[in-house]
Motif scaffolding. Structure first.
Motif, PDB file in Angstrom:
ATOM      1  N   SER A  24       0.824  -1.210   0.000  1.00 25.22           N
ATOM      2  CA  SER A  24       0.000   0.000   0.000  1.00 25.22           C
ATOM      3  C   SER A  24       0.859   1.260   0.000  1.00 25.22           C
ATOM      4  O   SER A  24       0.550   2.230  -0.701  1.00 25.22           O
ATOM      5  CB  SER A  24      -0.942   0.013   1.202  1.00 25.22           C
ATOM      6  N   ARG A  45      -9.672   2.712   3.836  1.00 32.35           N
ATOM      7  CA  ARG A  45     -10.833   1.977   4.333  1.00 32.35           C
ATOM      8  C   ARG A  45     -12.047   2.887   4.185  1.00 32.35           C
ATOM      9  O   ARG A  45     -11.917   4.114   4.172  1.00 32.35           O
ATOM     10  CB  ARG A  45     -10.651   1.630   5.813  1.00 32.35           C
ATOM     11  N   ASP A  46     -13.230   2.310   4.122  1.00 28.61           N
ATOM     12  CA  ASP A  46     -14.449   3.121   4.049  1.00 28.61           C
ATOM     13  C   ASP A  46     -14.613   4.011   5.275  1.00 28.61           C
ATOM     14  O   ASP A  46     -15.158   5.105   5.187  1.00 28.61           O
ATOM     15  CB  ASP A  46     -15.685   2.232   3.896  1.00 28.61           C
ATOM     16  N   ASP A  47     -14.130   3.529   6.425  1.00 26.95           N
ATOM     17  CA  ASP A  47     -14.277   4.282   7.680  1.00 26.95           C
ATOM     18  C   ASP A  47     -12.992   5.025   8.068  1.00 26.95           C
ATOM     19  O   ASP A  47     -12.737   5.275   9.244  1.00 26.95           O
ATOM     20  CB  ASP A  47     -14.713   3.360   8.810  1.00 26.95           C
ATOM     21  N   ILE A  48     -12.206   5.425   7.086  1.00 22.49           N
ATOM     22  CA  ILE A  48     -10.936   6.109   7.346  1.00 22.49           C
ATOM     23  C   ILE A  48     -11.134   7.328   8.241  1.00 22.49           C
ATOM     24  O   ILE A  48     -12.164   8.010   8.165  1.00 22.49           O
ATOM     25  CB  ILE A  48     -10.233   6.523   6.033  1.00 22.49           C
ATOM     26  N   ILE A  62     -14.790   7.757   3.910  1.00 24.45           N
ATOM     27  CA  ILE A  62     -14.085   7.821   2.628  1.00 24.45           C
ATOM     28  C   ILE A  62     -14.573   8.975   1.746  1.00 24.45           C
ATOM     29  O   ILE A  62     -13.776   9.596   1.043  1.00 24.45           O
ATOM     30  CB  ILE A  62     -14.152   6.467   1.892  1.00 24.45           C
ATOM     31  N   PHE A 117      -2.541   0.819   9.152  1.00 24.25           N
ATOM     32  CA  PHE A 117      -3.173  -0.072   8.188  1.00 24.25           C
ATOM     33  C   PHE A 117      -3.977  -1.174   8.863  1.00 24.25           C
ATOM     34  O   PHE A 117      -3.679  -1.567   9.986  1.00 24.25           O
ATOM     35  CB  PHE A 117      -2.094  -0.750   7.329  1.00 24.25           C
ATOM     36  N   ASP A 118      -4.951  -1.706   8.116  1.00 24.42           N
ATOM     37  CA  ASP A 118      -5.613  -2.917   8.581  1.00 24.42           C
ATOM     38  C   ASP A 118      -4.837  -4.120   8.038  1.00 24.42           C
ATOM     39  O   ASP A 118      -3.805  -3.960   7.364  1.00 24.42           O
ATOM     40  CB  ASP A 118      -7.097  -2.933   8.188  1.00 24.42           C
ATOM     41  N   GLU A 120      -5.405  -6.018   5.641  1.00 26.99           N
ATOM     42  CA  GLU A 120      -5.396  -6.101   4.177  1.00 26.99           C
ATOM     43  C   GLU A 120      -4.569  -4.993   3.537  1.00 26.99           C
ATOM     44  O   GLU A 120      -4.498  -4.900   2.318  1.00 26.99           O
ATOM     45  CB  GLU A 120      -6.828  -6.057   3.651  1.00 26.99           C
ATOM     46  N   ARG A 122      -5.192  -1.718   3.906  1.00 26.54           N
ATOM     47  CA  ARG A 122      -5.968  -0.489   3.694  1.00 26.54           C
ATOM     48  C   ARG A 122      -5.636   0.511   4.797  1.00 26.54           C
ATOM     49  O   ARG A 122      -5.453   0.135   5.950  1.00 26.54           O
ATOM     50  CB  ARG A 122      -7.452  -0.777   3.708  1.00 26.54           C
ATOM     51  N   GLY A 124      -6.414   2.937   7.532  1.00 30.82           N
ATOM     52  CA  GLY A 124      -7.541   3.198   8.415  1.00 30.82           C
ATOM     53  C   GLY A 124      -7.415   4.522   9.141  1.00 30.82           C
ATOM     54  O   GLY A 124      -8.409   5.171   9.436  1.00 30.82           O
TER      55      GLY A 124
END
Length: 162
Positions: A24, A45-48, A62, A117-118, A120, A122, A124
Motif C-alpha cells: 500500500s 478503508r471506508d471508515d478512514i 471515505i 493499516f488494517d 489487508e 488499507r 484506516g
C-alpha cells in the motif's frame, strides 16, 4: 558509534514489497507522484479517519476524506516524499511514517504522514503533522478555501456566526 538514527526506506516497487502495508505504501507513493486521486482514495478503508495538522476534530469516512484529498492535491505544490520509516505507532506494529516536503504558495512545508493499516493493507488512520507554523497556517487557509469552494464545508457566515 554513529548517532544517526537508522531509517528504513522503501522503493515505489509494489512487486518487491513484503506485507500488505508495504504494498500500500508503494502504491500510495506512486499515486502521489502521478497525481492519481482515485488510486490514493482506493487505498483507504471506508471508515478512514484523517487527523489534520490544523483541525482538532478529524475528518471521517471515505467520501469526506476523498474530497479533502482532492483539495490537498490542488493545494500542495512540488509535493514529494523524502523518507519512509517503518515501526510501531500507537500499538499498531505495521505502521509507516512518510516524510514529505512541499510548498503552499510561497511557504515551504515539511511534514510527516503517519499511516496505520488494517490486515489487508488499507489505510484506516491517516495523521498529518507539518512545520513551520507559518506554512501550517497557509495550508489551513488554502485547504479551507478549497473545501468551501468544493461544497464540502459551508462558507462562514457574515458576522462570524456559523
Amino acid at each position: 558509534m554513529s548517532t544517526t538514527p537508522a531509517v528504513e526506506t522503501h522503493t515505489a516497487d509494489s512487486a518487491a514489497a513484503d506485507t500488505p502495508a508495504d504494498r500500500s505504501v508503494a502504491r500510495l507513493r506512486t499515486a502521489v507522484e502521478q497525481g492519481d486521486h482515485a488510486a490514493i482514495v482506493g487505498l483507504f478503508r471506508d471508515d478512514i479517519v484523517f487527523h489534520s495538522p490544523v483541525k482538532f476534530r478529524p475528518f471521517e469516512g471515505i467520501a469526506t476524506v476523498g474530497a479533502l484529498f482532492a483539495v490537498l492535491m490542488r493545494t500542495f505544490e512540488d509535493f514529494r516524499y523524502v523518507g519512509d520509516l517503518t515501526g510501531d505507532l500507537e500499538g499498531d506494529a505495521d505502521s509507516r511514517v512518510l516524510v514529505f516536503r512541499a510548498r503552499v504558495g510561497e511557504k515551504q512545508i515539511h511534514g510527516v504522514d503517519m499511516l496505520q493499516f488494517d490486515d489487508e493493507g488499507r489505510i484506516g488512520t491517516f495523521t498529518v503533522m507539518v512545520r513551520p507554523q507559518s506554512a501550517a497556517m497557509a495550508l489551513s487557509e488554502a485547504v479551507f478555501a478549497g473545501l468551501v469552494a468544493d461544497g464540502v464545508v459551508p462558507a462562514p457566515q457574515a458576522g462570524g456566526q456559523q
